[in-house]
Design a protein around this motif. Structure first.
Motif, mmCIF file in Angstrom:
data_model
loop_
_atom_site.group_PDB
_atom_site.id
_atom_site.type_symbol
_atom_site.label_atom_id
_atom_site.label_comp_id
_atom_site.label_asym_id
_atom_site.label_seq_id
_atom_site.Cartn_x
_atom_site.Cartn_y
_atom_site.Cartn_z
ATOM 1 N N LEU A 54 30.448 36.785 37.001
ATOM 2 C CA LEU A 54 31.720 36.472 37.646
ATOM 3 C C LEU A 54 31.358 35.918 39.016
ATOM 4 N N LEU A 55 31.722 34.685 39.256
ATOM 5 C CA LEU A 55 31.451 34.053 40.536
ATOM 6 C C LEU A 55 32.740 34.036 41.333
ATOM 7 N N LEU A 56 32.684 34.514 42.552
ATOM 8 C CA LEU A 56 33.843 34.481 43.441
ATOM 9 C C LEU A 56 33.607 33.398 44.480
ATOM 10 N N THR A 57 34.586 32.514 44.605
ATOM 11 C CA THR A 57 34.483 31.418 45.564
ATOM 12 C C THR A 57 35.680 31.430 46.500
ATOM 13 N N TRP A 58 35.530 30.734 47.613
ATOM 14 C CA TRP A 58 36.640 30.523 48.530
ATOM 15 C C TRP A 58 37.122 29.101 48.281
ATOM 16 N N LEU A 59 38.337 28.984 47.746
ATOM 17 C CA LEU A 59 38.882 27.672 47.370
ATOM 18 C C LEU A 59 39.395 26.977 48.626
ATOM 19 N N ASP A 60 38.463 26.413 49.365
ATOM 20 C CA ASP A 60 38.717 25.908 50.716
ATOM 21 C C ASP A 60 39.660 24.714 50.775
#
Length: 135
Positions: A54-60
């Motif tokens: 599970l990759l968590l990203t900041w949807l900038d």
């Protein structure tokens, strides 16, 4: 209450904008590369080819003021509250992606599939998938 999240890396992807990008990673996303910062190198130990994460990203590039959307940007569908959708537009735009490691290019670079994040999207965390529990 305030807290800070620091990026631990970023995504390298041919995806540059919403136009032409799949809505979900398994809907035809191109292979992407996760590039991690040196300070998290020890945390990447034991990740192997074939691992599901599970990759968590900041949807900038998300619009943080959006509270309702047409699901999948389909205007023929009625508006829904953003928290009942997977829209990237939301007050705290955290992306959750189920990805698979395709190859390990070096200790800080992993090629993955099923990632619909845009190029240069910040990575904020990665977690092993517990099969049968997180699906």
């Amino acid at each position: 209450m305030e807290f800070a999240i620091a990026p631990i890396g970023y995504v390298e992807s041919p995806l540059r904008s919403r136009e032409g990008a799949p809505k979900q990673g398994e809907e035809g996303s191109p292979l992407a590369i996760l590039v991690f910062e040196e300070f998290v190198k020890n945390g990447l130990a034991n990740i192997r080819v074939g691992d599901r994460l599970l990759l968590l990203t900041w949807l900038d590039r998300a619009d943080r003021g959006v509270l309702s959307v047409h699901p999948r940007d389909d205007r023929s569908m009625p508006l829904r509250g953003v928290f009942s959708t997977r829209s990237q537009d939301r007050p705290n735009p955290i992306g959750v992606h189920r990805i698979t490691v395709v190859s390990i290019l070096d200790p800080l670079r992993f090629q993955v599939r099923d990632l619909e994040a845009f190029d240069r999207t910040p990575i904020i965390d990665a977690k092993a998938m517990l099969e049968g529990i997180v699906e």
